[in-house]
Scaffold this active site. Sequence first.
Site, short mmCIF file in Angstrom:
data_model
loop_
_atom_site.label_atom_id
_atom_site.label_comp_id
_atom_site.label_asym_id
_atom_site.label_seq_id
_atom_site.Cartn_x
_atom_site.Cartn_y
_atom_site.Cartn_z
CE LYS A 61 -3.89 2.10 2.61
NZ LYS A 61 -4.86 1.67 3.74
CB SER A 136 -8.17 3.66 2.45
OG SER A 136 -7.17 3.22 3.57
CB SER A 159 -8.18 0.95 5.60
OG SER A 159 -8.81 2.15 5.47
N1 GLN Z 1 -12.93 4.17 6.41
C1 GLN Z 1 -12.19 4.77 7.60
C2 GLN Z 1 -11.68 6.07 7.78
O1 GLN Z 1 -12.02 6.81 6.59
C3 GLN Z 1 -11.11 3.83 7.84
C4 GLN Z 1 -10.05 3.98 6.99
C5 GLN Z 1 -8.92 3.31 7.43
O2 GLN Z 1 -8.80 2.32 8.00
N2 GLN Z 1 -7.79 3.73 6.98
O3 GLN Z 1 -11.51 6.71 8.45
#
Ligand code: GLN
Length: 472
Positions: A61, A136, A159
């Site tokens: 990532k 994400s 994410s």
């Molecule tokens: N959707 C959540 C956020 O926007 C989690 C994202 C993540 O785990 N990086 O904060």
Amino acid sequence: MLRLLDLFEADDPISLSEKYYERLRRWEGRLNMFITLREWGEIQLVHEPGKPLSGGLIPIKDNISTRGLRTTCGSRILENYIPPYDAYAVERLREIGLEVVGKTNMDEFGMGSTGENSGYGPTLNPWNTGHVPGGSSSGSAAAVAVAGGAALGSDTGGSVRLPAAYCYVLGLKPTYGLVSRYGLVSYADSLEQIGILARYPEDMAYILYHISKLDTRDMTMSRTEAREELRERLINLYTGGPSGLDGLRIGYSPELIEMADDEVAGEVYRALDKLVELGVKAEEIDLGFMEAGLSTYYAIAMAEASSNLMRYDGVLYGSMEREGDYWSSVYRTRGMRLGEEVKRRIVYGTLITSAGYSGRYYIKALRIRRWIRDMLIERLGRVDAVLMPTSPSTPPRLGEVEGVDMYALDLYTVIPNLTGHPAINIPAGFVGGLPVGIQLVTRYFNDDLLIRIARGLVGVLYDPSKEVEMDG
Ligand code: GLN
């Protein structure tokens, strides 16, 4: 579908990697999984006998630092940022012989649930390109779905698990403190861990074993016995030790499950039946407290984000939009190079931590966080794991959700980040051609149990070799 552990015994691991790479290339044009995909000719694959997975490749990532390889975090503000060092997890993967094939697409700084908030365009869902892949860690999940192997992601509030659910792959968020965060670009430090996406449970156990080695540079890493014992059990797992689920107690709450769409809830109950057939004891328990998770999570995540993102002024990292004096250039850089969602969170996060408001929002959220943690610890004293959907819905259509509706997709996944517990997504099936996943959560440093459950479900519920077809 590449199984990483096959590289162990392969006569020619490099030719396996070449096929894997060709698959990634072919799909990349359609799905936009990578922000940086290295050229085949520029990757030096060598087979070194001392390194078990040498000749193998892995996508990382784009918020995990890679020495000499651009790391943008999905943001235009870091378009030209090339880290001078590797994240600890990446260092460990290189030590066992894996090469980084590329850096995967993601919601900017990890802020999003669909993969659409990237400064480099959205990733598409491999099973249906009209839908989102989840975020994400969108690119990492899509890459594992189309080509197998494993990938690293990060999980602050779901994410790794949410895109895993939407792309039909395994996704693990380890216990907080199990994997070093050294070199992971911070979004909300108290919530996040580097996580693993994979097709095969054994691959996941193997990678987790290696990246969970103690790193003294991350002071939030646990130094307990429990950690070391867990690592011993991971070895059993990938070397094929016993895997029965007989007698395991799994808790579930119909009320919580039924907060999801009907067809998703249906798949969760079907999974529960399969588990019972495998000898699991299903017990109904009250998990109503989980409903308080979403607002608590977003308050804390935004508060931490607003302080973490202060460092992006265009001076220390990345590129600056120069105009007039220093401050005008900083404002212009932030204004032009940060996305809307990121700016929104910096503003909210600053507000709720400012004098006069922090008692009402931030401090309150910390209190609820502790309450949720105590409740979950109590429940996990009665059962070995709890089961729920990973997402309340199947993958939404592109452009369909934003704002609070997008936050709502994280209903189930934010809880283990608030409490630090390990959690996994296991693919459970398809509804209307779109993947549905189940989430299991267990006690601290019991991460291996989650992978064991995944292994128990292989061939019963989950088919790790299921291929995505490229139509038209
Ligand atoms: N959707 C959540 C956020 O926007 C989690 C994202 C993540 O785990 N990086 O904060």
